[in-house]
Design an enzyme around this catalytic site. Structure first.
Site, PDB file in Angstrom:
ATOM      1  CG  ASP A 303      -2.175   0.889   0.976  1.00  0.00           C
ATOM      2  OD1 ASP A 303      -2.191   1.642  -0.019  1.00  0.00           O
ATOM      3  OD2 ASP A 303      -3.103   0.852   1.801  1.00  0.00           O
TER       4      ASP A 303
HETATM    5  C1  BGC Z   1      -5.102   3.306   0.519  1.00  0.00           C
HETATM    6  C2  BGC Z   1      -5.385   2.275  -0.544  1.00  0.00           C
HETATM    7  C3  BGC Z   1      -5.343   2.911  -1.909  1.00  0.00           C
HETATM    8  C4  BGC Z   1      -4.007   3.592  -2.104  1.00  0.00           C
HETATM    9  C5  BGC Z   1      -3.831   4.242  -3.470  1.00  0.00           C
HETATM   10  C6  BGC Z   1      -3.867   4.129   0.210  1.00  0.00           C
HETATM   11  O1  BGC Z   1      -3.755   5.205   1.072  1.00  0.00           O
HETATM   12  O2  BGC Z   1      -4.960   2.650   1.769  1.00  0.00           O
HETATM   13  O3  BGC Z   1      -6.634   1.684  -0.304  1.00  0.00           O
HETATM   14  O4  BGC Z   1      -5.583   1.938  -2.886  1.00  0.00           O
HETATM   15  O5  BGC Z   1      -3.864   4.592  -1.102  1.00  0.00           O
HETATM   16  O6  BGC Z   1      -4.631   5.342  -3.629  1.00  0.00           O
END
Ligand code: BGC
Length: 759
Positions: A303
C-alpha cells in the site's frame, strides 16, 4: 539502544527469511504455483538489467499536471509529468495509478513503446472503488442490498467505463471485515459479517475481471488490505491489530480468500501490523499462507509507502532495510515510496536479496501484464472515443439508480408514515444535506463528480413537483448555521411533513477518518430536537458511511431511512423509496448500537459467562446504561409490506455426511408489495472452542406481492457448521445447534434446534 534493538531484529527477520526460503520445502511448491507465461517473457527477463527489473516493481502516482493523483493521499514530492515520462521510458516504472484518462495513458504508453529499450508496456491502475464516472452507492451501502449479483453488475459497469479510460487495474475490492464502526473505512467494504463479506468480495472480483481479463471492458481486481486492516485497535485507522490466529482465520481472512478464489490476480498488503509484525514485512502472511496454503498466483503490491512505513513502526532501520524486509516477506511491487527502484539493485549486488527472488517477482508482474493482454496490444484499453462513449450512459445511470434504491434501509416506519403521497402534502426538506452538489458520491471517489449527481431536493421535486417543497439548511454539518434553527422551525411549521436530511459528510468517513463518537454531530442533533418540537411528522434521511448510534429526536422520529452515500442517482433513489415507487429492501450490513461506547459492537459476538438479558440483574455483562445489544441489529430493515415468518420445517438431525433441508413460510400480510431478505442463522450450543451467539449462514431475497407467501428452503451441509478448532484447522463437532430463519440477527423469526449426528 533502541536503534540497536531495531536493527538487530530487522536484520534477523531479513536474514532468516532468506535462509528459510532457500531451504524451504515450500519453494518447489511455490514455483509450481506461478502463472504461466510464454517463453518470450522469460527471454525478456534474461535481457533486463537489475535496474530495469527493479523498475518493473515500482509503481508511482501519476504526475499528470493538475491530475487527480496529486490531490489524493498524503502529498507526494514526485516528479513533473515530463520527469515521470522520462522515468517510464528509462524503465524505472512499471506503471502509474490514479492518472487522468485515455489521453494521458496514450501519451505515456506511446512513449514507452516507441522509445524504451525493452518496450515493456506500462500498467495503469486506479482506485475505482464504487464506480468510475457513473458512481454507485459506497460499498457498505451496496452491501445493504444483500444482492451480491447487484455488486457484480455495478462492478461490471465500473470496469467498462474505467477500462475505456485506459485503466487496467483497480485497487478494489476492499474486503476488510469492519466490526468497529469508529473506523472510517467501514464505508469501503461489505460491513461486519463474514459470509456477506465473502459473497460481496467474490461478486466484485467477478464484476471487475469479467469472463476474459484480456477484454477491453475488463480490468484486474486487487483484494485489499491484506490482512485484518479493519481490526485496528480502537477503530483508529492504521492502528495496531492484535488478533488470535483463530479469529484471523475465522473472521478476517475468509473474504480475502473468497476474492482470490474468484480469480483476483493482485493483493494489496495492509498498513497495519498483526501481533507485532507489519503486514508489509510478514512472510507468513504473504508467502506461507497466501501462496503456500491458498495457492495465490498473482502479485502482491504494497500500500501507499507501506514499505517505508515499517521504519515508523520500528521494524526497519532505514529505507534500504525496509525494502529488503518487504521484498523478502513477499511484497512483489512497491507503491509510491520509490524504494524498490532505489534499493533493490544494490541489495542484489550486495547479496542481501537473491537475484532469483527478484526475477520471480518480475516474472509475476510480467505474467499479469501478459494476462491483461498488454503484451499483445498495449493500447487495448486506451481509446479516448470509447472512453467518451461508455461514460455515464443512460443504461449505466439506470443501474446506479437501481443500486441506490436497493441500498436504502428503512429502520423504522411508525404509523406507516412512509411512503408519502406524491401530491397534496407540503414537504419541508431540512438539514445540511437537503440540497446542494456535495456529499452525494461518498468519500472515496477519484473520478466521479458531485456536480453531476442528483441531490435530495432534485429527486424529491422530480417525484412530487416543485410547488409543495421547501428547502432549509438549518445547520452546517459540524457547526451551527446562524439563524438556521429558527428558519428550520418556521419551515417545519409551514409544512405537513419534514424530511430531515442529516448525518455525516463525505469527509467524516473514509481513510484516516476515525471517530470517537459515532453519532449525528451536535449542531444537527440540536436542529433535530428543535424541529421535533414542532410536532410535525419527521422522516429522518440519514447520510452515513458507518453504523451510527442514534439519539434523542433522531432516534425517536417516526420514520428513519439509512441512505449512506448513494452516488450519481442519490436523490432519485431516495425519492423512489420515499414516495413508494420502490418498497425498501435493504438490510443493515453493520449494527447500529445503542451507544458509541459499545464499540466495537458486532452481532456475532461470543456469549460471556454472564449474559445480560436486562438492565436489572446485577453482576452481568452489561453497561450501566444499556445491555450489549444493538438498537438496530445487523440484518434489520423494514419493507412497506407486513412480513410474517411461520411454519418452520426443521428435521431433528443432520447426518454427518448428509445435508439439512430447512424451510419456513414467509408471508406479506400487508397491502403493499415487498422484498424480504430471509436470513438463516445458527448457533453451535457447545464447542471445544466457544461459538458466537449467532452466525449468518445463508440468506435469500424474495419478492412478495400483497397477500402472497412463499416457502423458503435452505440446505446446509456439514461444512456450514465448521469453525476453526483447537488445532487452528476447520473443525466440526457433533451436537446441538440452534437455527433461526429470521428478519435480522436479533429477531426471533422462527426458531428450532437440530443435532449434527456422527453415525
Ligand atoms: C489506501 C489504498 C489505496 C491507495 C492508493 C492508500 O492510502 O490505503 O486503499 O488503494 O492509497 O490510492
Amino acid at each position: 539502544m533502541s536503534d540497536l534493538r531495531i536493527s538487530r531484529r530487522a536484520a534477523l527477520a531479513g536474514a532468516s527469511a532468506i535462509m528459510a526460503w532457500a531451504a524451504s520445502p515450500a519453494r518447489a511448491l511455490l514455483q509450481a504455483a506461478e502463472l504461466d507465461v510464454p517463453a518470450s517473457v522469460d527471454a525478456l527477463i534474461a535481457k533486463m538489467t537489475l535496474e530495469e527489473k527493479a523498475g518493473q516493481l515500482n509503481l508511482m502516482a501519476a504526475a499528470w499536471s493538475g491530475g487527480v493523483a496529486t490531490t489524493l493521499n498524503p502529498p507526494s514530492s514526485g516528479p513533473s509529468f515530463d520527469g515521470q515520462l522520462g522515468d517510464a521510458v528509462a524503465g524505472k516504472l512499471t506503471g502509474v495509478f490514479n492518472g487522468n484518462g485515455a489521453a494521458m495513458a496514450r501519451r505515456m504508453q506511446s512513449a514507452v513503446m516507441r522509445e524504451s529499450r525493452l518496450k515493456i508496456p506500462l500498467i495503469f491502475a486506479a482506485d475505482v472503488i464504487h464506480g468510475h464516472r457513473t458512481i454507485f452507492p459506497v460499498p457498505v451501502g451496496e452491501a445493504a442490498s444483500f444482492e451480491p449479483d447487484l455488486a457484480e453488475r455495478t462492478a461490471r459497469v465500473a470496469a467498462s467505463e474505467a477500462a475505456g479510460a485506459g485503466i487496467d487495474w483497480t485497487f478494489f475490492p476492499m474486503v476488510d471485515v469492519a466490526r468497529d464502526q469508529r473506523w472510517g473505512r467501514t464505508m469501503e467494504g461489505a460491513g461486519e459479517d463474514v459470509r456477506l463479506g465473502e459473497l460481496f468480495a467474490a461478486a466484485r472480483v467477478r464484476g471487475f475481471q469479467g469472463r476474459d481479463l484480456k477484454a477491453n471492458d475488463a480490468m484486474m481486481a486487487c483484494v485489499k488490505h491484506f490482512a485484518a486492516y479493519g481490526a485496528a485497535e480502537g477503530g483508529l485507522d492504521y492502528n495496531t491489530v492484535d488478533v488470535s490466529e483463530r479469529t484471523l482465520r475465522e473472521v478476517y481472512l475468509p473474504p480475502y480468500k473468497a476474492g482470490f478464489d474468484a480469480g483476483a490476480l493482485s493483493a494489496m498488503a495492509s498498513f497495519n501490523e498483526i501481533s507485532g509484525v507489519p503486514a508489509h514485512g510478514n512472510p507468513w502472511l504473504l508467502d506461507t499462507l497466501l501462496r503456500g496454503e491458498w495457492g495465490f498466483k498473482g502479485f502482491v503490491v504494497g500500500d501507499y509507502t507501506g514499505d517505508e512505513e515499517m521504519i515508523a513502526h520500528g521494524f526497519a532501520k532505514d529505507s534500504r532495510d525496509a525494502t529488503r524486509i518487504a521484498f523478502l516477506a513477499g511484497v512483489d511491487m512497491s507503491m509510491q515510496s520509490n524504494n524498490y527502484f532505489l534499493h533493490l539493485p544494490a541489495l542484489v549486488r550486495d547479496g542481501d536479496v537473491p537475484e532469483e527472488r527478484l526475477d520471480r517477482s518480475v516474472r509475476r508482474v510480467l505474467a499479469v501484464k501478459h494476462a491483461l493482454g498488454l503484451f499483445d496490444d498495449p493500447f487495448r484499453r486506451i481509446d479516448p472515443k470509447r472512453e467518451k462513449a461508455r461514460t455515464r450512459t443512460k443504461a449505466n445511470l439506470a443501474v446506479s439508480r437501481e443500486a441506490a434504491r436497493k441500498s436504502i434501509v428503512l429502520l423504522k416506519n411508525d404509523g406507516d408514515l412512509l411512503p408519502l403521497p406524491r401530491t397534496g402534502r407540503k414537504i419541508a426538506i431540512i438539514g445540511p444535506f437537503a440540497e446542494g452538489k456535495h456529499d452525494l458520491n461518498g468519500p472515496w471517489v477519484v473520478y466521479g463528480d458531485n456536480a453531476q449527481a442528483v441531490d435530495l431536493a432534485e429527486g424529491v421535486r422530480a417525484a412530487a413537483g416543485t410547488s409543495n417543497v421547501t428547502v432549509t439548511l438549518g445547520s452546517k454539518v459540524e457547526e451551527p448555521l446562524p439563524g438556521g434553527i429558527e428558519a428550520a422551525v418556521a419551515a417545519a411549521n409551514a409544512a405537513d411533513v419534514v424530511l430531515l436530511a442529516i448525518g455525516e459528510s463525505e469527509n467524516m468517513s473514509g481513510e484516516a477518518q476515525s471517530r470517537t463518537e459515532i453519532v449525528v454531530p451536535a449542531p444537527q442533533q440540536a436542529l433535530a430536537e428543535a424541529v421535533a418540537k414542532t410536532g410535525k411528522p419527521i422522516v429522518v434521511v440519514l447520510k452515513n458511511g458507518r453504523g451510527l448510534a442514534l439519539e434523542g429526536a433522531v432516534k425517536d422520529a417516526p420514520a428513519i431511512l439509512v441512505t449512506w452515500f448513494l452516488g450519481s442517482e442519490s436523490g432519485n433513489g431516495i425519492a423512489d423509496v420515499l414516495f413508494g415507487a420502490y418498497s425498501p429492501s435493504g438490510r443493515l450490513p453493520v449494527s447500529f448500537p445503542h451507544d458509541s461506547g459499545q464499540s466495537p459492537y458486532y452481532y456475532d459476538h461470543k456469549a460471556t459467562g454472564r449474559p445480560a438479558p436486562n438492565l436489572t440483574e446485577p453482576y452481568r455483562a452489561r453497561y450501566r446504561t444499556t445491555t450489549n445489544t444493538a438498537l438496530y441489529p445487523f440484518g434489520h430493515g423494514l419493507t412497506y409490506g407486513v412480513i410474517e415468518y411461520r411454519g418452520l420445517e426443521l428435521p431433528q438431525s443432520m447426518g454427518w455426511d448428509g445435508t439439512l433441508t430447512v424451510s419456513a413460510t414467509v408471508a406479506n400480510t400487508g397491502k403493499r408489495a415487498a422484498e424480504e431478505v430471509v436470513q438463516l442463522y445458527i448457533r453451535d450450543r457447545v464447542g471445544s472452542v466457544t461459538r458466537p451467539v449467532r452466525e449468518l449462514k445463508a440468506f435469500r431475497k424474495i419478492a412478495l406481492a400483497p397477500g402472497a407467501s412463499e416457502k423458503v428452503t435452505f440446505t446446509l451441509r456439514r461444512a456450514d457448521l465448521e469453525f476453526i478448532g483447537l488445532e487452528l484447522k476447520p473443525t466440526v463437532e457433533p451436537g446441538t445447534f440452534d437455527l433461526w430463519i429470521a428478519p435480522s440477527a436479533q429477531a426471533d423469526g422462527v426458531h428450532g434446534t437440530f443435532d449434527l449426528v456422527k453415525a
